[in-house]
Design an enzyme around this catalytic site. Sequence first.
Site, short mmCIF file in Angstrom:
data_model
loop_
_atom_site.label_atom_id
_atom_site.label_comp_id
_atom_site.label_asym_id
_atom_site.label_seq_id
_atom_site.Cartn_x
_atom_site.Cartn_y
_atom_site.Cartn_z
N CYS A 14 65.69 58.47 -14.27
CA CYS A 14 64.52 57.65 -13.93
C CYS A 14 64.84 56.16 -13.89
O CYS A 14 64.07 55.38 -13.31
CB CYS A 14 63.39 57.92 -14.93
SG CYS A 14 62.79 59.61 -14.90
N HIS A 55 58.58 51.89 -14.90
CA HIS A 55 58.78 53.28 -14.47
C HIS A 55 57.50 54.05 -14.78
O HIS A 55 56.94 53.95 -15.87
CB HIS A 55 59.96 53.89 -15.20
CG HIS A 55 60.03 55.38 -15.11
ND1 HIS A 55 59.91 56.04 -13.91
CD2 HIS A 55 60.20 56.33 -16.06
CE1 HIS A 55 60.00 57.35 -14.13
NE2 HIS A 55 60.17 57.55 -15.42
N ASN A 115 55.17 60.94 -11.60
CA ASN A 115 56.48 60.41 -11.98
C ASN A 115 57.48 60.80 -10.90
O ASN A 115 57.78 61.98 -10.72
CB ASN A 115 56.87 61.00 -13.34
CG ASN A 115 58.24 60.57 -13.82
OD1 ASN A 115 59.06 60.08 -13.06
ND2 ASN A 115 58.52 60.78 -15.10
#
Length: 399
Positions: A127, A286, A316
């Site tokens: 990520c 993020h 996400n």
Amino acid sequence: ALRAKLNPNVTITGTGAYLPERVIDNDTLAEMVSGFDTERGGDFGAWVDQVTHVHERRFCDWSVRSNDLALPAARQAMEVAGIGPDDLGLIIYASFTVSQDLPGDHCLFAKQLGAHSTPVFHLKAACAGSVYGLALAYGMVASGVYEHVLVIGTETASKALNFHDPITSIIFGDGSGAAVVSRREGDETGGMLEANLAFKYCPRNSHLGNSNIPVDVARFPDREIEPGVALGEQALVEMERGPNELRRAVLAMAECVARCLGYDRRAVRKDPELLAILEKARIVPHQANGRISDSLADRLRVPPERMVRTIYRYGNMSAASNLVALDYGLRHGNMARRLDDEGLVLEVVDQPEHRFQAGELVLTPSIGGGYLMGCSAFIAEPALIERTRAQEEALAARA
């Protein structure tokens, strides 16, 4: 004043994003997920929103590859930057959902883009991939090696989900983001900061298992999958969960923000100089989980509207999250949830009044499996704002 020194000769000159058209809201996802205990959890959609704040996400078709999503995002960013494929000195391609290792999706992407002789490599930082990419791009441009570097974050995470695991399968979505980092002759009021990157070994907080990586396939019950794809060959993502994971993510990103700005991690929440900077900054974290974004805003004492949130509609998107959210903040502002008296979401609303303005400090903290973490920062240049808005108006007119 910033303690960390801005490099006026390096800046972000263009951003872009692309999301698949297929929208998967929580009611639709409920039909895809098994193993959810309705007696304990209640309504599935309300539960998903409560634990993640994800209202909907995008899934691509099975035949679509991550590089296919990256192509329109890259072209959009390059158009804003005013460059073509031949102007690129380097392409950094961040993704954990690849279709092939060799020669690799990144090579196919460069070919599709028309960058036939541009060096390109695959960056695997989970990520945190886009932030690691921005950090590397900064170094390459600041050193004078390249004039323009394209950073890609792209994922087809829906292909790596175990829909027998309600906790993991509810959070992810597909999408792609892009940014162009360029060298220019600037003044001392703008530019880009050297990124802060960090690492703390934690091998199981996010784990991707497939036939090439030892994994206990028996942990994943039999399920219907796409024809021709064997379960043992399909990548399946696992994640640790719980309050401790949430707290680690918040603390790590807050620390990276402080260090990127030249402060000690202990300065968060108590240094008046740092707090004054953060109060007027745009934070583009993020999009791991809506609760993490809320806690990060609280820890940094950032006004809620200045913490960019795309998690509500996009979920996400791993390496794509920071870049998609960055592009969204420039073009559309922010998203917010409207809740009822019981705290259940009624709708997700747009906040175009919170689009980034020229001269604002933009920070992009992230954390990913490993743990890999970091934060990049830059001043939004007037040219970036003007060219992005002009492109958005042209796109709206064509639509």
